[in-house]
Design a protein around this motif. Structure first.
Motif, PDB file in Angstrom:
ATOM      1  N   GLU A  89      91.007 -50.414 -16.936  1.00  0.00           N
ATOM      2  CA  GLU A  89      90.117 -49.299 -16.610  1.00  0.00           C
ATOM      3  C   GLU A  89      88.909 -49.285 -17.536  1.00  0.00           C
ATOM      4  N   ASP A  90      89.150 -49.479 -18.814  1.00  0.00           N
ATOM      5  CA  ASP A  90      88.066 -49.511 -19.790  1.00  0.00           C
ATOM      6  C   ASP A  90      87.174 -50.728 -19.556  1.00  0.00           C
ATOM      7  N   ARG A 146      85.000 -49.945 -16.574  1.00  0.00           N
ATOM      8  CA  ARG A 146      83.962 -48.968 -16.918  1.00  0.00           C
ATOM      9  C   ARG A 146      82.762 -49.651 -17.557  1.00  0.00           C
ATOM     10  N   ASN A 181      90.599 -40.133 -14.234  1.00  0.00           N
ATOM     11  CA  ASN A 181      89.219 -40.193 -14.719  1.00  0.00           C
ATOM     12  C   ASN A 181      88.273 -39.288 -13.944  1.00  0.00           C
ATOM     13  N   SER A 236      86.892 -47.286  -9.573  1.00  0.00           N
ATOM     14  CA  SER A 236      87.298 -46.765 -10.876  1.00  0.00           C
ATOM     15  C   SER A 236      88.498 -45.830 -10.721  1.00  0.00           C
TER      16      SER A 236
END
Length: 505
Positions: A262-263, A266, A437, A463
């Motif tokens: 996920e990071d 991003r 998120n 995302s």
């Protein structure tokens, strides 16, 4: 948990399981055969034979029992060997049937497109005047209503808003294409080339041609090359050189390596969000022993105009890359890596969403690039990269929405190989609204994120999907981060950002 399916990667498929079962049965057969041989050898033991002399009747009964035993053992071995052959034959038949179904289905679509193209070519003398007779009055009538303001009168008295009706029809068509992305991909891969070949009057056998040439369209890549050639005649989608320089980042550099997928995504999405032209970012991650690894983030499309310009993340890069040509963005990555002084032995991960994924996939399949850069991992999101023969030494993770047309633009599924894992997510806006998120978003903001027909390709939707998969402990994400743990740990030593612009001659 969000609905997904995973293909490829280090997992057993049906035919692989059959092969594994065959190997295990073969091992058992060998073990039984060894025991039978050992038992037969023991029958001729001198001490055993001598004990039979004083008891001949017992010896006869014993020999009869031995004979039955060896006979039954032989039958068991024969049955097991036959089972081994049947299992291996089933695995082979499964592979051939799977391949045959795919080839047969593709061939039917090719022929359907070809027949359609022939019908269009034959009917063209009649279709042109009919099209003019029907279309011209409709077009002129709509223009007249718009210019004179009569469209407002129609809306007031008949309740028909022509502008909204047109927009709704367009939205419905886009939704139809995206929601049936597999069908749309098959049309691009088979039907459209068939139509062109049929219209040109070429024999249908040319559609079965293998190879990357674009002498005539026979798949999505060659079809794209034909479209590109036609656009170039009108001064559109033209190739160019590129000027690259080190620049201030669109976003501030992070302090640590990415924590998880996920990071990682991003940071990828930040390479193009809200700007006219995307940037390439390179993060240098160091281990405790000083070993450096590098993550290269490649931006997505930020300009959809086919007109020549300075933007490197434009429609031209998309079409050129899909046609199998080199692109200014690929050259930007090369120059950025050269400027960052990345060693030939240092591990590199390429990361890309949409256009960025296309460029990353093309580089991961380029032997010249791989001779200079040690790419060990590739992460793509919403990108059509199945046509790129990515090197088998590269660990690949691709994430796609089932209802996203863009990954299907190449008309094929990603290879289900051991080194290539593809996670296909069922795009469900109601479920995505619960993504961790997006907790701070209002209902109105969430409606705006997921209301459009093409939202399945949006960065926000991907995302959210990744966030839900991560929260559910998705095995595919965990496997990728575990295998490539060096990119997700250690210290973030340096971050470099690069900008570029096309140079027109």
């Amino acid at each position: 948990m969000i609905d997904t399916r995973t293909t490829g990667g280090p997992q057993l498929k049906i035919d692989d399981r059959a092969d594994t079962s065959g190997d295990e049965l073969q091992r058992i057969c060998g073990h039984i055969g060894d025991l039978s041989v050992e038992g037969t050898r023991a029958d001729f033991d001198l001490a055993t034979l001598l004990t039979q002399v004083p008891s001949p009747l017992t010896a006869i009964n014993l020999d009869a029992a031995r004979t039955v035993y060896h006979y039954q053992s032989a039958l068991v071995l024969i049955e097991l060997e036959a089972t081994v052959l049947a299992v291996r034959a089933a695995a082979l038949a499964y592979r051939q049937a799977e391949k045959g179904i795919s080839d047969t289905f593709g061939g039917l679509l090719d022929y359907f497109g070809y027949v359609t193209g022939r019908v269009i070519a034959i009917s063209l003398p009649a279709l042109i005047p009919i099209g003019i007779a029907v279309g011209a009055p409709i077009y002129l009538g709509l223009k007249l209503l718009d210019v004179t303001g009569l469209d407002d009168v129609v809306a007031k008295h008949f309740g028909i808003d022509l502008v909204q009706t047109k927009a709704a029809a367009k939205e419905a068509f886009v939704a139809l294409v995206f929601e049936n992305s597999d069908v749309s991909g098959a049309v691009i891969e088979h039907v459209l080339p068939g139509i062109v070949v049929g219209f040109m009057g070429l024999p249908p056998t040319v559609l079965a041609t293998d190879g990357d040439h674009a002498l005539w369209p026979h798949d999505s890549s060659s079809m794209t090359a034909w479209v590109l050639g036609g656009a170039n005649m009108f001064g559109l989608l033209l190739p160019s050189d590129v000027e690259v320089w080190k620049a201030k980042g669109i976003t501030a550099p992070d302090d640590e390596p990415p924590r998880d997928i996920e990071d990682l995504y991003r940071r990828e999405a930040d390479r193009h969000r809200g700007v006219d032209s995307g940037q390439v970012r390179i993060e240098e991650i160091t281990d405790a022993d000083g070993t450096s690894r590098y993550i290269v983030y490649i931006p997505a499309t930020s300009d959809w105009s086919p007109e020549p310009g300075e933007n490197t993340t434009d429609l031209t890069t998309n079409v050129q890359a899909m046609a199998g040509n080199d692109t200014v963005m690929a050259e930007m990555v090369r120059q950025a890596i050269a400027d960052a002084n990345i060693g030939a032995d240092s591990e590199v991960m390429l990361v890309g969403y949409s256009q960025g994924g296309i460029v990353a996939g093309s580089l991961a399949a380029d032997p010249a690039f791989l001779n200079d850069v040690n790419v060990t991992a590739l992460f793509t999101v919403g990108a059509p990269i199945s046509d790129f023969p990515v090197d088998e030494g590269i660990d690949v993770l691709s994430i796609e929405h089932e209802q996203d047309l863009v990954p299907d633009l190449d008309g094929n599924e990603n290879p289900a190989d051991d080194h290539w894992s593809t996670i296909t997510v069922d795009y469900d806006p109601e479920q995505l609204r619960q993504a961790p998120n997006l907790n701070g978003k209002t209902d109105a903001e969430l409606d705006e994120l997921f209301s459009s027909a093409g939202a399945a390709h949006s960065s926000a939707a991907y995302s959210a999907s990744i966030g839900l998969m991560l929260a559910g402990g998705h095995a595919g994400l965990n496997r990728f981060t575990a295998k490539n743990s060096g990119f997700f740990s250690g210290d973030l030593k340096e971050t470099r950002d690069y900008q570029g612009k096309r140079r027109r001659t």
